[in-house]
Design a protein around this motif. Structure first.
Motif, PDB file in Angstrom:
ATOM      1  N   SER A  56       0.837  -1.195   0.000  1.00  3.66           N
ATOM      2  CA  SER A  56       0.000   0.000   0.000  1.00  3.66           C
ATOM      3  C   SER A  56       0.871   1.243   0.000  1.00  3.66           C
ATOM      4  CB  SER A  56      -0.908   0.019   1.227  1.00  3.66           C
ATOM      5  OG  SER A  56      -1.780  -1.089   1.230  1.00  3.66           O
ATOM      6  N   THR A  57       0.405   2.261  -0.710  1.00  2.00           N
ATOM      7  CA  THR A  57       1.170   3.501  -0.800  1.00  2.00           C
ATOM      8  C   THR A  57       0.326   4.691  -0.368  1.00  2.00           C
ATOM      9  OG1 THR A  57       0.553   3.796  -3.116  1.00  2.00           O
ATOM     10  CG2 THR A  57       2.608   2.638  -2.683  1.00  2.00           C
ATOM     11  N   ASN A  58       1.018   5.734   0.047  1.00  2.00           N
ATOM     12  CA  ASN A  58       0.353   6.971   0.418  1.00  2.00           C
ATOM     13  C   ASN A  58       1.278   8.116   0.028  1.00  2.00           C
ATOM     14  OD1 ASN A  58      -1.754   8.489   1.529  1.00  2.00           O
ATOM     15  ND2 ASN A  58      -0.652   8.724   3.459  1.00  2.00           N
ATOM     16  N   TYR A  59       0.690   9.189  -0.482  1.00  2.00           N
ATOM     17  CA  TYR A  59       1.470  10.312  -0.959  1.00  2.00           C
ATOM     18  C   TYR A  59       0.964  11.632  -0.382  1.00  2.00           C
ATOM     19  CZ  TYR A  59       3.071   7.137  -4.656  1.00  2.00           C
ATOM     20  OH  TYR A  59       3.613   6.079  -5.361  1.00  2.00           O
ATOM     21  N   ASP A  61      -0.308  15.297  -0.851  1.00  3.36           N
ATOM     22  CA  ASP A  61      -1.116  15.864  -1.933  1.00  3.36           C
ATOM     23  C   ASP A  61      -0.249  16.628  -2.932  1.00  3.36           C
ATOM     24  OD1 ASP A  61      -4.013  16.663   0.143  1.00  3.36           O
ATOM     25  OD2 ASP A  61      -3.430  14.817  -0.887  1.00  3.36           O
ATOM     26  N   LYS A  64       1.295  14.041  -5.517  1.00  5.50           N
ATOM     27  CA  LYS A  64       0.462  13.051  -6.198  1.00  5.50           C
ATOM     28  C   LYS A  64       0.462  13.302  -7.699  1.00  5.50           C
ATOM     29  CE  LYS A  64      -2.716  11.862  -2.442  1.00  5.50           C
ATOM     30  NZ  LYS A  64      -4.102  11.988  -1.904  1.00  5.50           N
TER      31      LYS A  64
END
Length: 123
Positions: A56-59, A61, A64
Motif C-alpha cells: 500500500s502507498t500513500n502520498y 497531496d 500526487k
C-alpha cells in the motif's frame, strides 16, 4: 544494528526528473513500512510518500501524480521516482524504515533514518 542509506539526490531544472534510492540493511527481522520525508529550509519535515510491506502507498497531496514510490522484490530497498519537479520540491529528502530489529528484545517497531540527500530544483 540497522543501516539506512539513501542515494540519488542532486540538482535538476524545473520539469526534470530524479530517482532516489534507499536501502535498509543489517539486523532486520521485519520491515513494516518505508518512506520518504523531506525538509525544506525553515519548514517542518513532511511526509512525501510511504509504502507498506503489503504494497500500500500513500502520498502527500503536493506530489500526487508526479512522484512514485516503489520497492524491490526483497522489500528492503525503496525508490522514489520524481517527475515534473518544481522549485518547491527543493529540500533534504530522508528515508525512513519502520521495522522490527533482530536485536531488539522488546519486539517494538522502531524508526530508522538515513542521513538525507539534497534535492535542488532550479527555476
Amino acid at each position: 544494528q540497522v543501516h539506512v542509506v539513501e542515494s540519488g539526490g542532486g540538482l535538476v531544472q524545473a520539469g526534470g526528473s530524479l530517482r532516489l534510492s534507499c536501502a535498509a540493511s543489517g539486523s532486520i527481522f521485519s520491515i513494516i513500512a518505508m518512506g520518504w520525508y523531506r525538509q525544506a529550509p525553515g519548514k517542518q519535515r513532511e511526509l512525501v510518500a510511504v509504502i507498506t510491506s503489503g504494497g500500500s502507498t500513500n502520498y502527500a497531496d503536493s506530489v500526487k501524480g508526479r512522484f512514485t514510490i516503489s520497492r524491490d522484490g526483497a522489500k528492503s530497498t525503496v525508490y522514489l521516482q520524481m517527475n515534473s519537479l518544481k522549485p518547491e520540491d527543493t529540500a533534504v529528502y530522508s528515508c525512513n524504515a519502520h521495522l522490527l530489529s533482530l536485536t531488539d528484545s522488546t519486539y517494538t517497531p522502531r524508526d530508522y533514518w538515513g542521513q538525507g540527500t539534497q534535492v535542488t530544483v532550479s527555476s
